[in-house]
Design an enzyme around this catalytic site. Sequence first.
Site, PDB file in Angstrom:
ATOM      1  N   TYR A 290       1.033  -1.069  -0.133  1.00  0.00           N
ATOM      2  CA  TYR A 290       0.373   0.147  -0.209  1.00  0.00           C
ATOM      3  C   TYR A 290       0.791   1.222   0.192  1.00  0.00           C
ATOM      4  O   TYR A 290       2.143   0.929   0.274  1.00  0.00           O
ATOM      5  CB  TYR A 290      -0.858  -0.057   1.352  1.00  0.00           C
ATOM      6  CG  TYR A 290      -1.692   1.008   1.331  1.00  0.00           C
ATOM      7  CD1 TYR A 290      -3.061   1.423   0.515  1.00  0.00           C
ATOM      8  CD2 TYR A 290      -1.594   2.040   2.503  1.00  0.00           C
ATOM      9  CE1 TYR A 290      -3.538   2.465   0.726  1.00  0.00           C
ATOM     10  CE2 TYR A 290      -2.427   3.071   2.744  1.00  0.00           C
ATOM     11  CZ  TYR A 290      -3.426   3.541   1.710  1.00  0.00           C
ATOM     12  OH  TYR A 290      -4.326   4.413   2.008  1.00  0.00           O
TER      13      TYR A 290
ATOM     14  N   THR B 285       1.595   3.866   1.830  1.00  0.00           N
ATOM     15  CA  THR B 285       2.341   4.120   2.913  1.00  0.00           C
ATOM     16  C   THR B 285       3.254   2.989   3.422  1.00  0.00           C
ATOM     17  O   THR B 285       3.956   3.253   4.340  1.00  0.00           O
ATOM     18  CB  THR B 285       1.333   4.598   4.132  1.00  0.00           C
ATOM     19  OG1 THR B 285       0.611   3.306   4.380  1.00  0.00           O
ATOM     20  CG2 THR B 285       0.570   5.614   3.708  1.00  0.00           C
ATOM     21  N   LYS B 286       3.385   1.913   2.701  1.00  0.00           N
ATOM     22  CA  LYS B 286       4.146   0.763   3.404  1.00  0.00           C
ATOM     23  C   LYS B 286       5.797   1.038   3.101  1.00  0.00           C
ATOM     24  O   LYS B 286       5.860   1.887   2.312  1.00  0.00           O
ATOM     25  CB  LYS B 286       3.562  -0.497   2.970  1.00  0.00           C
ATOM     26  CG  LYS B 286       2.019  -0.778   3.390  1.00  0.00           C
ATOM     27  CD  LYS B 286       1.841  -1.326   5.015  1.00  0.00           C
ATOM     28  CE  LYS B 286       0.421  -0.984   5.671  1.00  0.00           C
ATOM     29  NZ  LYS B 286      -0.539  -1.682   5.258  1.00  0.00           N
ATOM     30  N   ASN B 287       6.428   0.166   3.423  1.00  0.00           N
ATOM     31  CA  ASN B 287       7.811   0.195   3.334  1.00  0.00           C
ATOM     32  C   ASN B 287       8.309   0.103   2.038  1.00  0.00           C
ATOM     33  O   ASN B 287       9.373   0.438   1.431  1.00  0.00           O
ATOM     34  CB  ASN B 287       8.601  -0.713   4.421  1.00  0.00           C
ATOM     35  CG  ASN B 287       8.665  -0.498   5.793  1.00  0.00           C
ATOM     36  OD1 ASN B 287       8.040   0.521   6.103  1.00  0.00           O
ATOM     37  ND2 ASN B 287       9.158  -1.377   6.513  1.00  0.00           N
TER      38      ASN B 287
END
Length: 386
Positions: A186, A188-190
């Site tokens: 997603y 905002t993920k790493n």
Amino acid sequence: MALTPWRDTSLVFGKPDLRREDYDEVIACLDSRWIGTGPRVARFEQAFRSYVGAPAVVAVNSGSAALQLAVKVLGFEPGSEIITSTMTFCATANAIVHAGCVPVFVDCERDTMNLDVAAAARCITPRTRAILPVHFAGRPCDMGAIMALARAHNLAVIEDCAHAIEATIDGRHCGTLGDFGCFSFYATKNITTVEGGMVTCRDQALADRIAVLALHGMSKDARYRYSDDGFVHYDLYEPGFKHNLTDLAAALGLHQLERIDESWKRRHVLWEYYRAELSDLPLILPLPTPGNIRHALHLFTCLVDDRETRITRDEVLRGLHRLRIGCGVHYRAVHLLDYYRRTFPDAGPFPNADYISERTFSIPLSPAVSDQDASDVVRALREVLG
Ligand SMILES: *Cc1c(COP(=O)(O)O)cnc(C)c1O
């Protein structure tokens, strides 16, 4: 106290770190005219598989899809119980519901925010079929204890690795310790593919079944039915989902995966900076990490310490917003959300999850956060809590 903003722009929470090579790969994918599931997804799967050291993987179009497919492929009878932590994103519990199973919520530990394994053990019934732990914020769960419990009761283990791409225990990656690992890409993920995810599992036969379920339930090679090898007829084995990742999405992820350790190191610098600079504020900061585990450093969560301040978490959120610092809340526990409250009114009590839900907020930790941004975050927290 009146807060006066000084930043010209807002610091966006979870801002992705996208570079020229990512743009170029996306353009190359568009230029190739193969934009759906194809060769770039295959490359991304291969690279991810070797990064985490999983026997087999399937790329899908979200972390939620990964969770849904992992639960679904286990084929549990309706009403089967799956134990999970209430301190998680709603998608974890929703995946259980979508498979016709019953989420059995368990409290988290106050300090690690991970599943309380002793509490999980007390919830096992003859209908329990699986445990779904979440490696919260990127800190690995106690997988030794979880796997021992699972083995003793013949339960499957699905790891929610949405925060935990880089996380390891004794050098072994989260997502390869249980039966399935479910990762999210997603925004905002790493690593991000805008929307995307990955399932890791123990063998290729299982991965093939997941891949079939992820593409309507059509026979395996239907993924490539429009390739230049000529049209391939497909058959349908069972009604599946539309959960396949696209090459366009994979194009965005390929080089981020190559930079993953560099990004982690940048977040580690920010992490240590925040730990040092915020230590005198009325905040409870993330626990130090023991030497045998690698924390994926996905979220820097702070708890407002109400023994030392009368300012509430929501006042902190409003203050940071006013000072143009984006932040998140991870999470208000699932059992507190309307649907789950109505559907499982007798769940709980969950004192640790309740405590965290009231006090937690997360500050920007992406590699796109500059030194100046990080010092603005600290200054803003000092003004808000000072
Ligand atoms: C983000 C997230 C998911 C869902 O991933 P999506 O890719 O957004 O569908 C599931 N579980 C947790 C803990 C998450 O943070």
